[in-house]
Every structure is written in structure tokens, then in C-alpha cells.
Design a protein around this motif. Structure first.
Motif, PDB file in Angstrom:
ATOM      1  N   TYR A  20       0.744  -1.480  -0.445  1.00 46.37           N
ATOM      2  CA  TYR A  20      -0.223   0.297  -0.007  1.00 46.37           C
ATOM      3  C   TYR A  20       0.968   1.226   0.336  1.00 46.37           C
ATOM      4  O   TYR A  20       0.518   1.744  -1.016  1.00 46.37           O
ATOM      5  N   GLU A  46      -4.495  -4.919  -5.405  1.00 46.25           N
ATOM      6  CA  GLU A  46      -4.873  -5.696  -4.990  1.00 46.25           C
ATOM      7  C   GLU A  46      -3.506  -5.689  -3.730  1.00 46.25           C
ATOM      8  O   GLU A  46      -2.564  -5.726  -4.580  1.00 46.25           O
ATOM      9  N   HIS A  82      -7.562  -2.997   3.528  1.00 51.64           N
ATOM     10  CA  HIS A  82      -7.267  -3.309   2.485  1.00 51.64           C
ATOM     11  C   HIS A  82      -6.756  -4.982   2.801  1.00 51.64           C
ATOM     12  O   HIS A  82      -5.779  -5.302   3.283  1.00 51.64           O
ATOM     13  N   VAL A  88      -8.704  -3.432  -6.207  1.00 53.43           N
ATOM     14  CA  VAL A  88      -9.372  -1.387  -5.746  1.00 53.43           C
ATOM     15  C   VAL A  88      -8.719  -0.774  -6.892  1.00 53.43           C
ATOM     16  O   VAL A  88      -8.048  -1.367  -7.813  1.00 53.43           O
ATOM     17  N   TYR A  90      -7.975   2.895  -8.104  1.00 50.01           N
ATOM     18  CA  TYR A  90      -7.761   4.332  -8.123  1.00 50.01           C
ATOM     19  C   TYR A  90      -7.547   4.862  -9.683  1.00 50.01           C
ATOM     20  O   TYR A  90      -6.771   4.809 -10.595  1.00 50.01           O
ATOM     21  N   ALA A 187     -12.580   0.627  -3.409  1.00 49.98           N
ATOM     22  CA  ALA A 187     -12.510  -0.920  -2.969  1.00 49.98           C
ATOM     23  C   ALA A 187     -13.383  -1.787  -2.527  1.00 49.98           C
ATOM     24  O   ALA A 187     -14.492  -1.731  -2.273  1.00 49.98           O
TER      25      ALA A 187
END
Length: 239
Positions: A20, A46, A82, A88, A90, A187
């Protein structure tokens, strides 16, 4: 970063499973100085297990993180989780180039999730005062209108107290807009280990159930769910 997986207006990149924190840092850098030949992108990924705490996040909502790291971030909202099995998305876009403002942008992100769920036979719902998408726990395939009132927040009105009766959260949403450029995103829970959600108050709400497609009996691969979500996002976010 892999090559774009679609040729639509918003180039889509599948990052795979990525940590992340470096992904967050890369989003910020892209927003500050995007490549001149590709000013906008949609990243799909992910993350390994991680709790993220938004700008409004209160540490007391992280109940028992255990061995899962907690990362402070600059998106809106409270704490979320997460982990593997979650798509996920973005979108790294320039809102100045679009005919809509932040509230409409959030609405379109939610709508992309709702349409993705509909493709799989699941009915997604909005809850006034609580960004994200929710499903009926007793019948996630029902098209009946929720009993919760109000169902939508009236423009200019204060945020209502969300009513989660009979609902579980299947998708979280959090964004950051700086100098008209938006990052972070949505997400969608596909097939996860949901236990870590019990270690937090999801999005700041104690006892809010969290669900995924797998526990509802919907069988779909991560790749297929990501592809469907990307298709709806690129269409709904078109400049």
C-alpha cells in the motif's frame, strides 16, 4: 507497471499485488507531476493486509490490529481494511477537464460499483450519509427499495445519521482532490478473508457488517471483477 489492459479514454494499468505505502506515494507523485503523454490513468491492484486511516480517522476505531500494519493516508474518511481478494481501483484523473464536481465524481464512482454488482446479479445500494456501497444481508439479489430514510442526502442539508439496518458493506470509497487532481478511489470485496474487518470499526461505524461476493455465493475471479469495474469506471468518468 504492466501495459494498459484496455484502450478506452482512461488507460487502465493492472499493478497486481502491491504494497500500500509505495502505491500511495506513487499516486501522489503522479498527481503532482503526471507524464506529459499520459496525464490520467486508472490503476487496478490488490494489497497485502493493511489498515489505512483517513484524514478523519480516529485511532480508537482500530480495535486490535495485531500483526496487520496501520498506515496513515490523506484520503477522506475513517479506517478501512485492504487485503488479498479485494479489487482496488485508483482513478488518477483531472477533474478540471470534466463537466462535473467532486460530489458528482463520488456518485459516479459508486455507480460504477453498483453496475459491476448488477452484472453479477447483486443489487448494490447507497446509504445517505455513508459513502460506499451496501447490500441486503438477507437477500443481496433483491431489487426492492431500501426502507431506510432518507435514501439520498438533499443538497445543502447536513449529513443524516446513516441507517445500516439489515445491510452489509461490500465496497469502500475514499478520495483526495488536490489542485483539481483526484486520487485514491474504491475497493470492492470479491473473495477475502473478512476476519480483519472485525478488528476495526469499518469506516468509523462500530458493528457494521462487511461482506464480499464469495460469502454471498457469487463466484467470480478477481480478474473478471476488476475488468468489469474498470469498464464501468472508464465509461462513467469519461471527460
Amino acid at each position: 507497471m504492466k501495459n494498459p489492459v484496455t484502450n478506452l479514454d482512461l488507460p487502465v494499468h493492472d499493478l497486481g499485488r502491491v504494497d500500500y505505502l509505495p502505491t500511495f506515494q506513487a499516486m501522489k507523485e503522479f498527481g503532482l507531476q503526471p507524464p506529459p503523454d499520459e496525464r490520467e490513468q486508472l490503476w487496478l491492484c490488490e494489497h497485502p493486509p493493511v489498515f489505512t486511516l483517513g484524514l478523519a480517522g480516529r485511532p480508537e476505531h482500530v480495535l486490535a490490529p495485531g500483526d496487520i500494519p496501520v498506515v496513515a493516508t490523506d484520503r477522506g474518511g475513517q479506517v478501512t481494511y485492504h487485503g488479498p481478494g479485494q479489487v482496488v481501483a485508483y482513478p488518477l484523473i483531472d477533474l478540471k477537464a470534466r463537466p462535473y464536481f467532486v460530489k458528482e465524481y463520488v456518485h459516479r464512482l459508486e455507480e460504477a460499483v453498483i453496475r459491476t454488482l448488477a452484472d453479477l446479479g447483486v443489487t448494490g445500494h447507497r446509504v445517505a450519509g455513508a459513502p460506499g456501497i451496501y447490500v441486503r444481508l438477507d437477500d443481496p439479489f433483491s431489487h426492492a427499495v431500501l426502507l431506510q430514510k432518507p435514501q439520498h442526502r438533499a443538497p445543502g442539508s447536513p449529513a443524516p445519521q446513516p441507517d445500516f439496518t439489515g445491510l452489509g458493506k461490500i465496497a469502500a470509497l475514499g478520495i483526495k482532490v488536490s489542485n483539481h487532481r483526484a486520487y485514491h478511489g474504491v475497493a470492492l470485496n470479491v473473495a477475502m478473508d473478512l476476519e480483519p474487518f472485525s478488528r476495526i470499526n469499518p469506516c468509523g461505524y462500530a458493528g457494521l457488517p462487511t461482506v464480499d461476493l464469495s460469502t454471498m455465493g457469487v463466484s467470480v475471479t478477481w480478474d473478471d471483477a476488476a475488468r468489469q469495474l474498470a469498464t464501468h469506471l472508464t465509461r462513467l468518468l469519461a471527460a
